[in-house]
Design an enzyme around this catalytic site. Sequence first.
Site, PDB file in Angstrom:
ATOM      1  N   HIS A 153       0.851  -1.211   0.000  1.00  0.00           N
ATOM      2  CA  HIS A 153       0.000   0.000   0.000  1.00  0.00           C
ATOM      3  C   HIS A 153       0.883   1.256   0.000  1.00  0.00           C
ATOM      4  CE1 HIS A 153      -3.251   2.686   0.815  1.00  0.00           C
ATOM      5  NE2 HIS A 153      -4.084   1.780   1.291  1.00  0.00           N
ATOM      6  N   GLU A 267      -0.342   1.172  -5.779  1.00  0.00           N
ATOM      7  CA  GLU A 267      -0.222  -0.013  -4.938  1.00  0.00           C
ATOM      8  C   GLU A 267      -0.282  -1.307  -5.750  1.00  0.00           C
ATOM      9  OE1 GLU A 267      -3.408   0.303  -2.057  1.00  0.00           O
ATOM     10  OE2 GLU A 267      -3.556   2.446  -2.468  1.00  0.00           O
TER      11      GLU A 267
END
Length: 296
Positions: A153, A267
């Site tokens: 992330h 991500e």
Amino acid sequence: MTITTLRHSSGSSCKIHSFGATVISFATDREHLFLSNDAILDGSKAIRGGIPLVFPVFGPSTAPSTMPQHGFARVNHWDLIESTETTASYTLRLADVTAGRGEHNPWSIEEVAKNGIDVLLKYEVSLGADYLLTTLTVQNTGKTAFDMEALLHSYFAVPEKATHDNSRTFITGLDRYSIVDKVTQESGHAQPEGEPVVISGETDRVYDPFEGKTSAQVQLVTPQRNLDITAEGSNAISCVVWNPGKEKAKAMPDMHDGAHEEFVCVEPGILTDRMIRLEPGDEAFLKQTIKAIVNK
């Protein structure tokens, strides 16, 4: 909680927080990752910024599961097992997972005991003069297969508060990827060839590869520097692009005022078809290389 600092002879550096094994800094002549000024670093919640690790689910769990959003990897303490000046290796065993399992899902304490599910997560971080390499490995060490998703992330800093300036900040490399737009609830269309991905207000899109590609090459262009983001894995590599926009950012207590203008999340993840099944003894991996190209 501990922070491990890596330093390269070139002057580049990296910092990894033991909570979630979260990389919270990668700098060459400037910082390339975003960390909110209001990020909580005491282990009471996931760190807002850097590179949090998402496993075993991406996004909210499916009812009746009460596992928190993005799973348990980012909300537990990881053990540092080895480090040098430029590398560090961490592990997280399921037996050491004290937070984030939730109930009514295969990872709850009751279900694990009944079904013999077990997992070992390994995370390796390597620093170079102009790059950062991160590798997450998932090993099924139990007696039962399990379904999983995994994602890095990554919060990338955008200089000059230019996240929403589409002429100076944009993403290339996702041509022909199919799009699931979580803001508009639209799907079934693809990123037009030759057209960059831009951030306009709240943005939350999943880009799935058109041929089950197990690698991706993406570039984030910003006013002062570009980042080449290369990802590969044992399964098809999707890419999520996220920014909360002004109003949602305001509602986040760990996001400082105006932060939505200072970052974009790009991500890479194993998300295609929304789960893969890992059999006992099998492994999956997700690797990301971030290379900084400073604009002169």
